[in-house]
Write an enzyme that holds these catalytic residues in place. Structure first.
Site, PDB file in Angstrom:
ATOM      1  N   GLY A  46       0.842  -1.194   0.000  1.00 16.88           N
ATOM      2  CA  GLY A  46       0.000   0.000   0.000  1.00 16.88           C
ATOM      3  C   GLY A  46       0.871   1.236   0.000  1.00 16.88           C
ATOM      4  O   GLY A  46       2.020   1.196   0.461  1.00 16.88           O
ATOM      5  N   GLN A  51       3.588   9.833   0.418  1.00 13.33           N
ATOM      6  CA  GLN A  51       4.838   9.092   0.622  1.00 13.33           C
ATOM      7  C   GLN A  51       5.833   9.294  -0.517  1.00 13.33           C
ATOM      8  O   GLN A  51       7.016   9.007  -0.359  1.00 13.33           O
ATOM      9  CB  GLN A  51       4.557   7.600   0.836  1.00 13.33           C
ATOM     10  CG  GLN A  51       3.866   7.312   2.171  1.00 13.33           C
ATOM     11  CD  GLN A  51       3.594   5.831   2.349  1.00 13.33           C
ATOM     12  OE1 GLN A  51       2.605   5.328   1.856  1.00 13.33           O
ATOM     13  NE2 GLN A  51       4.484   5.135   3.030  1.00 13.33           N
ATOM     14  N   CYS A  92       5.414  -0.048   7.393  1.00 16.23           N
ATOM     15  CA  CYS A  92       5.211   1.107   6.519  1.00 16.23           C
ATOM     16  C   CYS A  92       6.502   1.367   5.755  1.00 16.23           C
ATOM     17  O   CYS A  92       7.577   1.358   6.357  1.00 16.23           O
ATOM     18  CB  CYS A  92       4.837   2.322   7.357  1.00 16.23           C
ATOM     19  SG  CYS A  92       4.576   3.827   6.401  1.00 16.23           S
ATOM     20  N   LEU A  93       6.379   1.633   4.465  1.00 16.02           N
ATOM     21  CA  LEU A  93       7.582   1.908   3.668  1.00 16.02           C
ATOM     22  C   LEU A  93       8.282   3.177   4.143  1.00 16.02           C
ATOM     23  O   LEU A  93       9.473   3.359   3.894  1.00 16.02           O
ATOM     24  CB  LEU A  93       7.222   2.034   2.181  1.00 16.02           C
ATOM     25  CG  LEU A  93       6.723   0.752   1.511  1.00 16.02           C
ATOM     26  CD1 LEU A  93       6.348   1.032   0.065  1.00 16.02           C
ATOM     27  CD2 LEU A  93       7.772  -0.352   1.580  1.00 16.02           C
ATOM     28  N   HIS A 134      -4.624   2.241   7.246  1.00 17.23           N
ATOM     29  CA  HIS A 134      -3.231   2.702   7.317  1.00 17.23           C
ATOM     30  C   HIS A 134      -2.973   3.795   6.274  1.00 17.23           C
ATOM     31  O   HIS A 134      -2.403   4.852   6.583  1.00 17.23           O
ATOM     32  CB  HIS A 134      -2.304   1.497   7.095  1.00 17.23           C
ATOM     33  CG  HIS A 134      -0.847   1.835   7.068  1.00 17.23           C
ATOM     34  ND1 HIS A 134       0.032   1.442   8.052  1.00 17.23           N
ATOM     35  CD2 HIS A 134      -0.097   2.525   6.172  1.00 17.23           C
ATOM     36  CE1 HIS A 134       1.250   1.882   7.762  1.00 17.23           C
ATOM     37  NE2 HIS A 134       1.193   2.544   6.621  1.00 17.23           N
ATOM     38  N   GLU A 135      -3.406   3.529   5.033  1.00 13.98           N
ATOM     39  CA  GLU A 135      -3.123   4.495   3.960  1.00 13.98           C
ATOM     40  C   GLU A 135      -3.951   5.767   4.128  1.00 13.98           C
ATOM     41  O   GLU A 135      -3.467   6.869   3.850  1.00 13.98           O
ATOM     42  CB  GLU A 135      -3.373   3.868   2.582  1.00 13.98           C
ATOM     43  CG  GLU A 135      -2.572   2.604   2.290  1.00 13.98           C
ATOM     44  CD  GLU A 135      -1.084   2.731   2.568  1.00 13.98           C
ATOM     45  OE1 GLU A 135      -0.551   3.852   2.539  1.00 13.98           O
ATOM     46  OE2 GLU A 135      -0.445   1.691   2.857  1.00 13.98           O
ATOM     47  N   HIS A 138      -2.333   8.160   6.430  1.00 13.37           N
ATOM     48  CA  HIS A 138      -1.274   8.965   5.804  1.00 13.37           C
ATOM     49  C   HIS A 138      -1.847  10.262   5.230  1.00 13.37           C
ATOM     50  O   HIS A 138      -1.210  11.315   5.282  1.00 13.37           O
ATOM     51  CB  HIS A 138      -0.613   8.183   4.662  1.00 13.37           C
ATOM     52  CG  HIS A 138       0.476   7.247   5.090  1.00 13.37           C
ATOM     53  ND1 HIS A 138       1.598   7.659   5.786  1.00 13.37           N
ATOM     54  CD2 HIS A 138       0.638   5.907   4.901  1.00 13.37           C
ATOM     55  CE1 HIS A 138       2.389   6.622   6.004  1.00 13.37           C
ATOM     56  NE2 HIS A 138       1.835   5.537   5.484  1.00 13.37           N
TER      57      HIS A 138
END
Ligand code: NI
Length: 183
Positions: A46, A51, A92-93, A134-135, A138
């Site tokens: 995701g 990001q 998370c990236l 989660h996304e 962000h």
């Protein structure tokens, strides 16, 4: 198409609120393509536009390998969520090298627009629900490591601080939390 660098939590942009998308044009399609490329290059499941440094309310998810869906969701918003929670490992990236247990609703219903601006809804449970939440966090400037239960956050505080300083994680006390990246 392009792989763009993914911001880490040392970057202030990750704490800003993204703007709604109003133009459903080629720029949006190019952004989504770059998001998929950038996510795939890092093995993520995701990604939110912020990001890669674009403060627009766009997320992409690819959970096909886990038996769910792949898609892009514009201006996503939470319509409903189960009271029942799931507990699971989240990564998370933008927080490389660190993952942690975080409770999330087991099921969600999301409203969003597709790349042409059409209004749609989608439901998801378990991993998919977790990815949506989660996304979408962000997009509101929230990162999962700031939502951990106090006890877990305390264990990981050193690692989180290192990542915010651009350093690799190094916390031998909690190796179970140092797993692979995911979202
Ligand atoms: Ni993330």
């Amino acid at each position: 198409m392009a792989v763009r660098p993914i911001l880490t939590i040392k970057d202030e942009r990750l704490y800003q609120v993204s703007e709604p998308v109003t133009k459903f044009d080629r720029n949006l399609r190019n952004l989504v393509r770059d998001m998929f490329d950038s996510m795939a290059a890092e093995g993520g499941v995701g990604l939110a536009a912020v990001q890669i440094g674009v403060l627009q309310r766009v997320i992409v998810i690819d959970l096909v390998e886990k038996g769910f869906i792949k898609g892009a969701f514009v201006n996503p918003r939470l319509l409903a969520a189960s009271e029942e929670l799931q507990d699971g490992e989240e990564g998370c990236l933008s927080v490389p090298g660190l993952s942690a247990q975080l409770k999330r609703p087991r099921w969600v219903k999301i409203g969003y627009q597709d790349l042409s601006g059409n209004e749609k809804t989608i439901e998801g449970e378990m991993l998919l629900a977790r990815a949506f939440l989660h996304e979408m966090d962000h997009l509101d400037g929230k990162v999962f490591v700031d939502q951990l239960e106090p006890e877990i956050h305390r264990l990981l505080a050193g690692d989180i601080e290192r990542i915010k300083q651009g350093l690799p994680v190094e916390n031998p006390k909690v190796p179970e939390y140092r797993k692979k990246k995911s979202a």
